[in-house]
Design a protein around this motif. Structure first.
Motif, PDB file in Angstrom:
ATOM      1  N   ARG B 150       6.709  28.416  -8.226  1.00 26.12           N
ATOM      2  CA  ARG B 150       6.865  28.014  -9.438  1.00 26.12           C
ATOM      3  C   ARG B 150       7.094  26.547  -9.904  1.00 26.12           C
ATOM      4  NH1 ARG B 150      11.321  32.042 -11.910  1.00 26.12           N
ATOM      5  NH2 ARG B 150       9.721  33.855 -11.951  1.00 26.12           N
ATOM      6  N   PRO B 151       6.423  25.724 -10.780  1.00 25.60           N
ATOM      7  CA  PRO B 151       6.863  24.506 -11.073  1.00 25.60           C
ATOM      8  C   PRO B 151       8.114  23.984 -11.212  1.00 25.60           C
ATOM      9  CG  PRO B 151       4.830  25.203 -12.676  1.00 25.60           C
ATOM     10  CD  PRO B 151       5.532  26.549 -11.750  1.00 25.60           C
ATOM     11  N   ASN B 152       8.486  23.019 -10.795  1.00 28.49           N
ATOM     12  CA  ASN B 152      10.048  22.392 -10.921  1.00 28.49           C
ATOM     13  C   ASN B 152      10.871  23.104  -9.812  1.00 28.49           C
ATOM     14  OD1 ASN B 152       9.741  20.476 -13.138  1.00 28.49           O
ATOM     15  ND2 ASN B 152       9.945  22.071 -14.620  1.00 28.49           N
ATOM     16  N   SER B 153      10.070  23.762  -8.851  1.00 30.37           N
ATOM     17  CA  SER B 153      11.189  24.183  -7.664  1.00 30.37           C
ATOM     18  C   SER B 153      11.343  23.368  -6.912  1.00 30.37           C
ATOM     19  CB  SER B 153      10.345  25.523  -7.112  1.00 30.37           C
ATOM     20  OG  SER B 153      10.060  26.272  -7.909  1.00 30.37           O
ATOM     21  N   THR B 154      10.954  22.164  -6.423  1.00 29.77           N
ATOM     22  CA  THR B 154      10.930  21.133  -5.688  1.00 29.77           C
ATOM     23  C   THR B 154      10.970  19.797  -6.464  1.00 29.77           C
ATOM     24  OG1 THR B 154       9.921  22.568  -3.958  1.00 29.77           O
ATOM     25  CG2 THR B 154      10.351  20.172  -3.341  1.00 29.77           C
ATOM     26  N   ALA B 155      11.768  18.795  -5.954  1.00 32.45           N
ATOM     27  CA  ALA B 155      11.781  17.295  -6.571  1.00 32.45           C
ATOM     28  C   ALA B 155      10.622  16.739  -5.839  1.00 32.45           C
ATOM     29  CB  ALA B 155      12.985  16.681  -6.622  1.00 32.45           C
ATOM     30  N   PRO B 156       9.393  16.320  -6.428  1.00 27.74           N
ATOM     31  CA  PRO B 156       8.405  15.559  -5.595  1.00 27.74           C
ATOM     32  C   PRO B 156       9.024  14.288  -5.135  1.00 27.74           C
ATOM     33  CG  PRO B 156       7.851  15.524  -7.933  1.00 27.74           C
ATOM     34  CD  PRO B 156       9.119  16.297  -7.762  1.00 27.74           C
ATOM     35  N   GLU B 157       8.722  14.013  -3.800  1.00 30.50           N
ATOM     36  CA  GLU B 157       9.142  12.759  -3.325  1.00 30.50           C
ATOM     37  C   GLU B 157       7.773  12.286  -2.415  1.00 30.50           C
ATOM     38  OE1 GLU B 157      12.458  13.474  -0.557  1.00 30.50           O
ATOM     39  OE2 GLU B 157      13.647  14.295  -2.302  1.00 30.50           O
ATOM     40  N   ALA B 158       7.563  10.871  -2.708  1.00 29.69           N
ATOM     41  CA  ALA B 158       6.405  10.218  -2.144  1.00 29.69           C
ATOM     42  C   ALA B 158       6.644  10.309  -0.634  1.00 29.69           C
ATOM     43  CB  ALA B 158       6.046   9.186  -2.546  1.00 29.69           C
ATOM     44  N   ALA B 159       5.670  10.318   0.116  1.00 35.06           N
ATOM     45  CA  ALA B 159       5.808  10.132   1.647  1.00 35.06           C
ATOM     46  C   ALA B 159       4.237   9.885   2.210  1.00 35.06           C
ATOM     47  CB  ALA B 159       6.451  11.312   2.615  1.00 35.06           C
ATOM     48  N   PRO B 160       3.835   8.845   2.131  1.00 39.95           N
ATOM     49  CA  PRO B 160       2.368   8.515   2.401  1.00 39.95           C
ATOM     50  C   PRO B 160       1.892   8.841   3.532  1.00 39.95           C
ATOM     51  CG  PRO B 160       3.565   6.548   1.516  1.00 39.95           C
ATOM     52  CD  PRO B 160       4.502   7.496   1.651  1.00 39.95           C
ATOM     53  N   ALA B 161       0.766   9.718   3.494  1.00 37.94           N
ATOM     54  CA  ALA B 161      -0.141   9.957   4.827  1.00 37.94           C
ATOM     55  C   ALA B 161      -1.411   9.615   4.727  1.00 37.94           C
ATOM     56  CB  ALA B 161       0.122  11.537   4.731  1.00 37.94           C
ATOM     57  N   ALA B 162      -2.318  10.183   5.679  1.00 36.89           N
ATOM     58  CA  ALA B 162      -3.545   9.605   5.667  1.00 36.89           C
ATOM     59  C   ALA B 162      -4.596   9.972   4.493  1.00 36.89           C
ATOM     60  CB  ALA B 162      -4.202  10.121   7.066  1.00 36.89           C
ATOM     61  N   GLY B 163      -4.481  11.192   4.182  1.00 39.67           N
ATOM     62  CA  GLY B 163      -5.060  11.655   2.962  1.00 39.67           C
ATOM     63  C   GLY B 163      -6.852  11.665   3.128  1.00 39.67           C
ATOM     64  N   THR B 164      -7.052  11.791   4.522  1.00 41.73           N
ATOM     65  CA  THR B 164      -8.442  11.863   4.848  1.00 41.73           C
ATOM     66  C   THR B 164      -9.328  12.689   4.205  1.00 41.73           C
ATOM     67  OG1 THR B 164      -7.665  11.138   6.843  1.00 41.73           O
ATOM     68  CG2 THR B 164     -10.070  11.560   7.044  1.00 41.73           C
ATOM     69  N   ARG B 165     -10.535  12.168   3.420  1.00 35.73           N
ATOM     70  CA  ARG B 165     -11.159  13.203   2.604  1.00 35.73           C
ATOM     71  C   ARG B 165     -12.087  14.126   3.836  1.00 35.73           C
ATOM     72  NH1 ARG B 165     -14.278  12.711  -2.836  1.00 35.73           N
ATOM     73  NH2 ARG B 165     -15.826  14.406  -2.654  1.00 35.73           N
TER      74      ARG B 165
END
Lengths: 259, 318
Positions: B150-165
């Motif tokens: 469900r939306p709003n279940s976890t507080a979003p926190e940034a933690a940069p990763a590679a994000g390789t396409r």
């Protein structure tokens, strides 16, 4: 046109629901069983389609003996016949097994449309219509706020967050409807009397060509490890408005860092 | 670490907040990979997914995924699951998300859990059922756990990763092209957030008295940047559109703050909002059951209290 409408008996919407400690399944005995509210819209929509296009409506339900009352309710609204999928082996079936049993019960009967309510008020998963479509290889046109049939095509308005999508499919197709698509009729006295004489076929797991071990609690692909009543909420602060009620809420929201 | 697939919820090229929540949750379970189905995966969107921890972004870009309902997306996701053998798949618990999950579960012969509000490291999911009265812990026992959250279940926190396409070839079967989307109609949205994912929801019920009465509810919502909800009494009366109904037969919301105005709090409504973190109630009936849920409640006329609150918030913000 031949329409199947799939309905579920659920505990009364207004009743407090609970799980049974012995097997973590829903306690269906402690509350009155009613036709799932959203399925009433599905029954109504089926009847309207038949009134417009001719044909018959068959009510299909899976559940224990008392689910027969729910089939009778739909018959008293005007459906023509019923199919009751009933077997002790089905107790505790998850959505995967439920969709398998329903798909078997529905297959090969020449239905042009298979109509569901968009969810049940007890489990609230909203996945069975999509699963049945997947199993039968039929198009799904779900979450409909409007259904139109023209020739061999069904067109719906699918409710979205901020409007609707128009979706079209060739018949046969699986439809689910949302609340407010129509105003479900009340069964008339004549309808209630007529329902007593309408045919209801019963199907056991063996009649569906399924193994008893393939359905029910033991065959579920997910299981409840544990459950508990939610701890009661600590009592909050309630004040009477003395002309400063809005300011007092603002003060509370500031304390809670919302402002 | 085990790969966790997160299905990206996106609309018109922008990524919905729930996706960042799912990526945050996925990081506590393994290594998140985002899955983008359909068009619109531009560099900006990919950068956002990377920012929230997507190590890889699988992109399956085919018009078939956008032009036909649900089934092609389920096919594409199921084929990715077969290929990557992830430890679990997380999907937003929306109408479409749950339908995709249901079809994928059958294709992947996997158990499904919907409407989770939390997932532990061992993939035990927590659900809040029966209108929030019961907390259930469940686990998938077969295949790849397919869990909708469900939306709003976890507080979003940034933690940069590679994000390789990583582009994924898509071939959609004819069978999955049964239901074609022929039009999209967007009603006036007024710039408010989605009800299901809004951090704050301001709602109105029978006490609002009519369609025009929703003006004070909307004004408060807009001051707070909130979504507007309505009780069934209000939507049944035609005062507010049905898709904004919160309750057992409507939407389930769990925002940080829920402000209920003129709502009595029948179980039908409570079932849709009682897991909200903070609840504020305005109602003229001191006996209204909704006060049992209130962290802060005011017994009074909402047409006096709510406009005063709106004005006070504006004042405090300067």
């Amino acid at each position: 046109m031949k329409v199947a409408v799939c309905v579920k008996q659920v505990p009364d919407t207004w009743a407090e629901k609970r799980l049974k400690p012995e097997d973590s399944t829903l306690d269906r005995e402690s509350a009155e069983g009613v036709l799932n509210e959203l399925d009433e819209y599905a029954v109504e929509e089926s009847l309207r389609l038949i009134e417009a296009h001719g044909g018959e409506v068959v009510v299909v339900s899976m559940g224990p003996e008392r689910a027969g009352e729910t089939i009778r309710k739909a018959l008293s609204m005007g459906a023509d016949a019923g199919v009751h999928v009933i077997d002790d082996a089905l107790h505790g079936s998850d959505a995967i097994a439920t969709s398998a049993a329903l798909a078997k019960a529905l297959a090969g009967r020449g239905f042009d449309l298979i109509i569901f309510g968009s969810e049940s008020t007890d489990a609230r998963m909203s996945v069975v219509p999509a699963m049945v479509a997947e199993r039968l290889g039929l198009p799904q046109v779900t979450f409909a706020q409007k259904v139109e049939v023209g020739g061999s095509t069904v067109r719906i308005e699918r409710q979205t967050e901020y409007g609707f999508d128009t979706v079209e499919a060739a018949l046969p197709a699986v439809v689910s409807v949302v609340e407010k698509i129509n105003e479900p009729r009340y069964p008339s006295f004549k309808g209630i009397m007529a329902a007593k004489k309408k045919p209801v076929e019963t199907l056991a797991v063996a009649d569906l060509g399924l193994e008893p071990a393939a359905v029910g609690l033991g065959a579920a692909w997910s299981g409840v490890a544990d459950f508990a009543a939610r701890p009661p909420k600590a009592a909050g602060t309630v004040v009477s408005d003395d002309g400063q009620g809005g300011v007092q809420i603002a003060e509370f929201l500031t304390e809670q860092k919302f402002i | 670490m085990a790969e966790i697939l997160v299905l990206v919820d996106h609309s018109e090229g922008s990524v919905k907040k729930v996706t960042f929540e799912l990526l945050t949750l996925a990081r506590s379970l393994g290594t998140p990979s985002a899955v983008w189905l359909g068009g619109g995966a531009d560099a900006a969107a990919l950068a956002q997914l990377a920012e929230y921890g997507a190590e890889t972004v699988y992109v399956a870009d085919s018009a078939d995924l956008d032009d036909y309902l649900v089934a092609p997306k389920a096919e594409a996701l199921a084929s990715l699951i077969a290929d990557k053998a992830p430890a679990a798949v997380l999907i937003a618990s929306t109408a479409e998300g749950k339908e995709i999950a249901g079809r994928v579960a059958i294709k992947a012969e996997s158990g499904i859990i919907t409407d989770a509000v939390g997932v532990e490291a061992d993939l035990t999911a927590t659900q809040s059922v029966f209108g929030g009265s019961t907390v259930v812990k469940s686990k998938v026992t077969r295949g790849t756990p397919i869990i909708t959250v469900r939306p709003n279940s976890t507080a979003p926190e940034a933690a940069p990763a590679a994000g390789t396409r990583s582009d994924v070839a898509v071939s959609v079967s004819d069978a999955a092209k049964g239901a074609r989307v022929t039009g999209r109609t967007v009603a006036q949205r007024g710039g408010r957030p989605d009800l299901a994912e809004a951090a704050i929801v301001v709602s109105g019920g029978r006490g609002v008295g009519g369609a025009e009465g929703f003006g004070v509810v909307e004004a408060l919502a807009d001051t707070l940047g909130a979504a507007v909800g309505a009780s069934r009494a209000a939507t049944d009366a035609g005062w507010y559109p049905h898709q904004f109904q919160v309750g057992q037969t409507g939407k389930t919301v769990s925002p940080q703050l829920y402000i209920a105005n003129g709502i009595s709090g029948a179980i039908q409504h409570r079932a849709g909002m009682q897991t909200s973190k903070t609840i504020v109630v305005v109602n003229k009936d001191p006996e209204a059951p909704i006060f049992e849920l209130a962290d802060f409640g005011v017994v009074g006329d909402l047409f006096a209290v709510v406009p005063q609150l709106t004005e006070e918030i504006s004042k405090r913000r300067g």
